[in-house]
Design a protein around this motif. Structure first.
Motif, PDB file in Angstrom:
ATOM      1  N   ASN A   1       0.868  -1.186   0.000  1.00 39.70           N
ATOM      2  CA  ASN A   1       0.000   0.000   0.000  1.00 39.70           C
ATOM      3  C   ASN A   1       0.896   1.224   0.000  1.00 39.70           C
ATOM      4  O   ASN A   1       1.046   1.923   0.999  1.00 39.70           O
ATOM      5  CB  ASN A   1      -0.913  -0.023   1.239  1.00 39.70           C
TER       6      ASN A   1
ATOM      7  N   GLN B   1      -5.008 -12.915  -4.807  1.00 39.86           N
ATOM      8  CA  GLN B   1      -5.758 -12.289  -3.722  1.00 39.86           C
ATOM      9  C   GLN B   1      -5.266 -10.865  -3.477  1.00 39.86           C
ATOM     10  O   GLN B   1      -6.055  -9.914  -3.374  1.00 39.86           O
ATOM     11  CB  GLN B   1      -5.589 -13.138  -2.451  1.00 39.86           C
TER      12      GLN B   1
ATOM     13  N   GLU C   1      -6.873  -6.887  -4.144  1.00 34.73           N
ATOM     14  CA  GLU C   1      -6.913  -5.805  -3.157  1.00 34.73           C
ATOM     15  C   GLU C   1      -6.295  -4.531  -3.710  1.00 34.73           C
ATOM     16  O   GLU C   1      -6.828  -3.427  -3.517  1.00 34.73           O
ATOM     17  CB  GLU C   1      -6.166  -6.227  -1.884  1.00 34.73           C
TER      18      GLU C   1
ATOM     19  N   ASP D   1      -8.736  -3.081  -6.222  1.00 34.77           N
ATOM     20  CA  ASP D   1      -9.906  -2.485  -5.546  1.00 34.77           C
ATOM     21  C   ASP D   1      -9.545  -1.138  -4.927  1.00 34.77           C
ATOM     22  O   ASP D   1     -10.318  -0.175  -5.021  1.00 34.77           O
ATOM     23  CB  ASP D   1     -10.425  -3.447  -4.456  1.00 34.77           C
ATOM     24  N   ARG D   2      -8.372  -1.087  -4.288  1.00 37.78           N
ATOM     25  CA  ARG D   2      -7.964   0.160  -3.656  1.00 37.78           C
ATOM     26  C   ARG D   2      -7.748   1.241  -4.712  1.00 37.78           C
ATOM     27  O   ARG D   2      -8.096   2.407  -4.527  1.00 37.78           O
ATOM     28  CB  ARG D   2      -6.680  -0.062  -2.838  1.00 37.78           C
TER      29      ARG D   2
END
Lengths: 207, 207
Positions: A86, A142, A146, A149-150
């Motif tokens: 992230n 997986q 994520e 999506d973020r």
């Protein structure tokens, strides 16, 4: 369990019996060691037991077959995937995630996995393909979901990008070039893939 | 060559010796036939000769080994790729090209290829992977490049899409899902891949 003695001097016949996780770790390490020295064909349960300085029974008790033992050893040896990166941009997150997947596939257990698949018969190979899928491909997918999506939430990625074809593009491309060009996916190649395939694929409409 | 006779009645001992391409075609067909009945392991040069109603020598003269014969039979059996589709839109061209590749991989020789690869040893398998690459993958990639180039000329595709990662996306995805999900790439799945992966990937900037 060290046999208790009144004297402080170590007993000549003291036996150090390892238990549980420590013994299992030793056996799995010995299996990986055998794989790298004598390969799938040369590995024996006896050889692994000897390498772990334990008896054959201790090995068979936990792993009924050579396939069970080697599958566990390889799975346990693969690097684990932590949370999705992230770093603030989809491009950076993808670069980091792809490097993680690459590091797993080209780790010592990753190489060992591919050698084993090459050496063993087709039925056994299915089992080891499963280790790659469960240990590397599925975690990567997986975390990719994520990251995407973020990116959609941040407006960096088009809203309809969260589909199976977009997500599969990365593992598909990495496996393809690995097989077709013997690519080892160095950092430069990963950057090219992200910039030439993923960034244009994910960008919002109107951009 | 039919032994010439003065009488019109067919000679009892007339032998029909086929030559050249006709005999080779018969041998290759017999090889494909053997593959579908007894598989790679059951196929023998003697069996193929018998199936082609010829002698072993005629087979060995042209194909020194079982691998040579089976590789040729499979390659000759695969559907050939004609010119790149030119239907007026990149989407339609891609749909047609992907269906062609799918038809080749799921043709009888395509299935036979995969069975052989599964049955034979790793060294031999390399040879047959080569048949897939030369017979299906490379023609598909060549035609994909043409479709993309034409799309760029028409302004339907962004100018920087003509790169290896974009082109490889289709064979990579088709192989990946074929292996991971046992997908046989029906028309609906091909349409999904083109619409969810390729069309967004290729679209011009600002759209």
């Amino acid at each position: 369990m060290v046999t208790s003695r009144w004297t402080a001097a170590p007993a000549q016949t003291a036996s150090l019996r390892r238990r549980g996780a420590v013994l299992e770790r030793a056996i799995l390490d010995a299996a990986l060691d055998q794989l790298s020295t004598v390969g799938w064909n040369g590995l024996t349960m006896e050889g692994v037991a000897a390498g772990a300085q334990t008896g054959k029974a201790a090995v068979y008790r936990r792993w009924p077959s050579k396939e069970d033992l080697v599958a566990d050893a390889l799975r346990a040896g693969l690097p684990s995937f932590e949370a999705a990166p992230n770093l603030g941009s989809v491009r950076d997150d993808l670069l980091k995630l792809c490097r993680q997947a690459r590091d797993a596939m080209y780790s010592r257990p990753g190489f060992a996995l591919r050698s084993v698949i090459h050496e063993c018969d087709n039925i056994q190979a299915e089992r080891f393909h499963g280790v790659i899928i469960k240990g590397v491909v599925e975690p990567t997918i997986q975390l990719l979901r994520e990251v995407i999506d973020r990116g959609i939430e941040r407006g960096e990625v088009r809203a309809d990008a969260a589909n199976g074809y977009v997500v599969d593009a990365i593992p598909a491309m990495m496996m393809y070039r690995s097989k077709m060009c013997a690519s080892e996916w160095n950092d430069h190649e990963i950057e090219e893939m992200v910039d030439q395939l993923m960034v244009p694929l994910l960008r919002p409409y109107g951009v």
